[in-house]
Design a protein around this motif. Structure first.
Motif, PDB file in Angstrom:
ATOM      1  N   LEU A 191      12.424 -43.324  -5.414  1.00  0.00           N
ATOM      2  CA  LEU A 191      11.505 -43.926  -6.375  1.00  0.00           C
ATOM      3  C   LEU A 191      10.455 -42.894  -6.783  1.00  0.00           C
ATOM      4  N   ALA A 192      10.047 -42.943  -8.039  1.00  0.00           N
ATOM      5  CA  ALA A 192       9.018 -42.040  -8.552  1.00  0.00           C
ATOM      6  C   ALA A 192       7.803 -42.851  -8.952  1.00  0.00           C
ATOM      7  N   GLY A 193       6.656 -42.226  -8.875  1.00  0.00           N
ATOM      8  CA  GLY A 193       5.454 -42.919  -9.326  1.00  0.00           C
ATOM      9  C   GLY A 193       4.231 -42.044  -9.277  1.00  0.00           C
ATOM     10  N   THR A 194       3.182 -42.538  -9.916  1.00  0.00           N
ATOM     11  CA  THR A 194       1.858 -41.956  -9.769  1.00  0.00           C
ATOM     12  C   THR A 194       1.141 -42.739  -8.668  1.00  0.00           C
ATOM     13  N   ILE A 195      -0.107 -42.401  -8.396  1.00  0.00           N
ATOM     14  CA  ILE A 195      -0.773 -42.994  -7.234  1.00  0.00           C
ATOM     15  C   ILE A 195      -0.873 -44.511  -7.336  1.00  0.00           C
ATOM     16  N   PRO A 226       7.124 -40.781   1.768  1.00  0.00           N
ATOM     17  CA  PRO A 226       7.201 -39.775   0.701  1.00  0.00           C
ATOM     18  C   PRO A 226       8.113 -38.638   1.124  1.00  0.00           C
ATOM     19  N   ILE A 227       8.819 -38.040   0.168  1.00  0.00           N
ATOM     20  CA  ILE A 227       9.699 -36.923   0.508  1.00  0.00           C
ATOM     21  C   ILE A 227       8.938 -35.596   0.479  1.00  0.00           C
ATOM     22  N   HIS A 228       7.678 -35.611   0.039  1.00  0.00           N
ATOM     23  CA  HIS A 228       6.845 -34.412  -0.048  1.00  0.00           C
ATOM     24  C   HIS A 228       5.424 -34.911  -0.298  1.00  0.00           C
ATOM     25  N   ASP A 235      -1.851 -36.005   0.722  1.00  0.00           N
ATOM     26  CA  ASP A 235      -0.949 -36.736   1.618  1.00  0.00           C
ATOM     27  C   ASP A 235      -0.977 -38.217   1.225  1.00  0.00           C
ATOM     28  N   PRO A 236       0.103 -38.769   0.670  1.00  0.00           N
ATOM     29  CA  PRO A 236       0.092 -40.174   0.238  1.00  0.00           C
ATOM     30  C   PRO A 236      -0.119 -41.166   1.375  1.00  0.00           C
ATOM     31  N   ILE A 237       0.378 -40.838   2.565  1.00  0.00           N
ATOM     32  CA  ILE A 237       0.195 -41.735   3.707  1.00  0.00           C
ATOM     33  C   ILE A 237      -1.279 -41.810   4.078  1.00  0.00           C
ATOM     34  N   GLU A 238      -1.953 -40.664   4.087  1.00  0.00           N
ATOM     35  CA  GLU A 238      -3.386 -40.651   4.370  1.00  0.00           C
ATOM     36  C   GLU A 238      -4.141 -41.472   3.325  1.00  0.00           C
ATOM     37  N   ILE A 239      -3.761 -41.314   2.062  1.00  0.00           N
ATOM     38  CA  ILE A 239      -4.430 -42.062   0.997  1.00  0.00           C
ATOM     39  C   ILE A 239      -4.254 -43.562   1.194  1.00  0.00           C
ATOM     40  N   TYR A 240      -3.042 -44.008   1.499  1.00  0.00           N
ATOM     41  CA  TYR A 240      -2.832 -45.451   1.679  1.00  0.00           C
ATOM     42  C   TYR A 240      -3.588 -45.969   2.897  1.00  0.00           C
TER      43      TYR A 240
END
Length: 504
Positions: free
Chosen positions: A161-165, A96-98, A48-53
């Motif tokens: 937008l695309a990206g890695t972490i 994030p869309i996913h 989960d990118p939100i959790e990571i941030y």
């Protein structure tokens, strides 16, 4: 330079660390948080990118409090990150869309197979130094674009937008001002031409990833932007020293000369060898990589990637429940002086170097009625050392450079049994740093050089910390016997995933 500290963000597969480092290279405070692992289907791995941030912010704030300093004392924030993990997000909403598709995720194995069948693997390798494998980011972005509802509409509206972490963290930390990555992370996507040092239009077309949604690529020692998230800091702090975790560990070990090498024992293990100013053409399961970009120059490396090492120990602990604490694990190891023919091949998400087989699956072989959990725990630890030997032998064979020693870091490197067994299997000394956070230190050194915290690599070489050396002590006959058993176990796994065995 009047600011006295640097803050490193080390965002790994299993969690996030934040470290405060002073001008002498000492870690004066740190904080760590784990994030949830999602396994929605066999072979699927997500974060989960939100959790990571959120964890990045919490860890950073906790570390500063523990150090009793405020953001005004920071010369810069640096970032090192899990590589290849890919995501897409909406630039307008910041959502994030996913969930992010983790580097371990195998959902795009069939996509890679179709691209191989079309003859793309040679093109990809010649331009990127990578083989066609779901490990890398491009097919992950392709999957997200094709299978996430609304993705194509967002792209048509110019919102995607695309990206890695690293890109995600930069974008969030700068309040959307910086959509960027560094050359090391870009080089792990299968879309970046490591010879021309730019996104490759042909590859983007073939993978179906619009080049316009990709981040700007900078050298690792660049200043990428300034913090602009008031929920983190109320003032702007420069962000510099952005680099993928394995390359960061190579720099942290000060493997600055061609032929120097290190192994990072993390969730998986990366063995990386500095090859200098030119990429070394190879194959047979090795990856040609960019080690870092610094001072306007790019340094290259050869890499052997092992998918499952430290995560194997976590599986034995959490999924099998064979122990709960490190003390319990050590007690079990003391009960098993030999593996008694038991081998664990941890192909839970396929096999990396030298096999690169996305369809391989894990197996425990050689058990008998007398097999105990101690033997399985020992087999799990031994599997790490066997895989590193496989990879190290491949590196030596392909590069033509003999391995005199191997520098070690990462969580599993703290295990005394593993380090000694690794030295025995390699027949070479293992040199382990007393500093556990080598990836964070690599980004710290690069970021510090970028903002004038230190002035030259000679300055940072003086900061090198103590190491412990493990020398080989096992008889050659015993080394050969154990390794031959490993080779037979791997062959049994590879046999089971052949097309005929899979009913293909």
């Amino acid at each position: 330079m009047t600011k006295s500290y640097l803050l490193a963000v080390d965002q790994s597969t299993s969690g996030t660390k934040a470290l405060v480092v002073d001008r002498s290279g000492n870690v004066i405070a740190k904080s760590a948080l784990e994030h949830k692992q999602y396994y929605p289907a066999p072979g699927y791995v997500e974060h989960d990118p939100i959790e990571i941030y959120d964890n990045v912010k919490q860890a950073a704030q906790h570390a500063l409090r523990h150090a009793s300093i405020d953001p005004s004392s920071l010369a810069a924030i640096t970032i090192t990150n899990q590589r290849e993990t890919a995501m897409l997000w909406d630039r307008f909403t910041g959502q994030p869309i996913h969930r992010a598709l983790v580097w371990q995720c195998q959902r795009t194995a069939d996509m890679c197979g179709a691209l191989k069948a079309s003859g793309m693997e040679t093109v990809v390798y010649e331009k990127t130094g990578l083989m066609l494998d779901p490990y890398f980011s491009a097919t992950k972005w392709k999957w997200l674009l094709e299978y996430v509802e609304g993705a194509s509409a967002l792209h048509r509206q110019g919102r995607l937008l695309a990206g890695t972490i690293d890109s995600w963290l930069l974008w969030k930390l700068t309040g959307g001002a910086a959509h960027a990555t560094d050359v090391t992370n870009a080089s792990r996507t299968s879309l970046y031409n490591i010879h021309e040092l730019q996104w490759d239009e042909e590859l983007c077309i073939q993978f179906g990833v619009p080049i316009g949604i990709l981040p700007e690529v900078k050298h690792s020692d660049a200043v990428f932007g300034y913090t602009a998230d008031p929920s983190l800091f109320t003032e702007a702090v420069p962000i510099a020293g952005v680099i993928g975790d394995s390359q960061a560990a190579l720099f942290g070990h000060l493997c600055l000369e061609p032929g120097t090498a290190k192994a990072t024992y993390g969730t998986g293990t990366s063995i990386l060898m500095n090859t200098g100013a030119r990429p070394v053409a190879t194959g047979h399961g090795l990856v040609t990589a960019i080690a870092w970009g610094m001072g306007g120059q790019v340094t290259y490396a050869l890499e052997a990637v092992i998918r499952m090492t430290g995560d194997t120990i976590k599986w034995v602990r959490d999924s099998l429940g064979l122990f709960q604490t490190l003390d319990e694990m050590e007690a079990l190891l003391a009960r098993a002086n030999d593996n008694e023919g038991v081998y664990l091949v941890p192909a839970f998400v396929g096999l990396g170097a030298p096999h690169w087989n996305a369809y391989a699956r894990a197996s425990i072989v050689g058990m008998n009625r007398g097999t105990e959990k101690a033997h399985i725990v020992r087999a799990a630890l031994e599997s790490i050392a066997y895989q590193v030997r496989d990879a190290a032998e491949l590196l030596q064979r392909e590069s033509g450079i003999p391995l005199r020693e191997l520098r070690a870091d990462g969580g599993a490197a703290s295990n005394e049994f593993l380090m000694q067994f690794q030295a025995d299997m390699l027949g070479r000394s293992i040199i382990r740093s007393d500093l556990a956070e080598l990836s964070a230190m690599g980004s710290i050194l690069l970021g510090g050089l970028a903002v004038g915290f230190w002035f030259s690599t000679d300055d940072v070489i003086q900061l090198q910390k103590a190491y412990k050396i493990y020398g080989p002590a096992m008889a050659e006959e015993e080394r050969a016997r154990l390794y031959q058993g490993w080779e037979r176990a791997v062959e049994s796994v590879l046999y089971q995933c052949r097309p005929s065995a899979r009913g293909v």
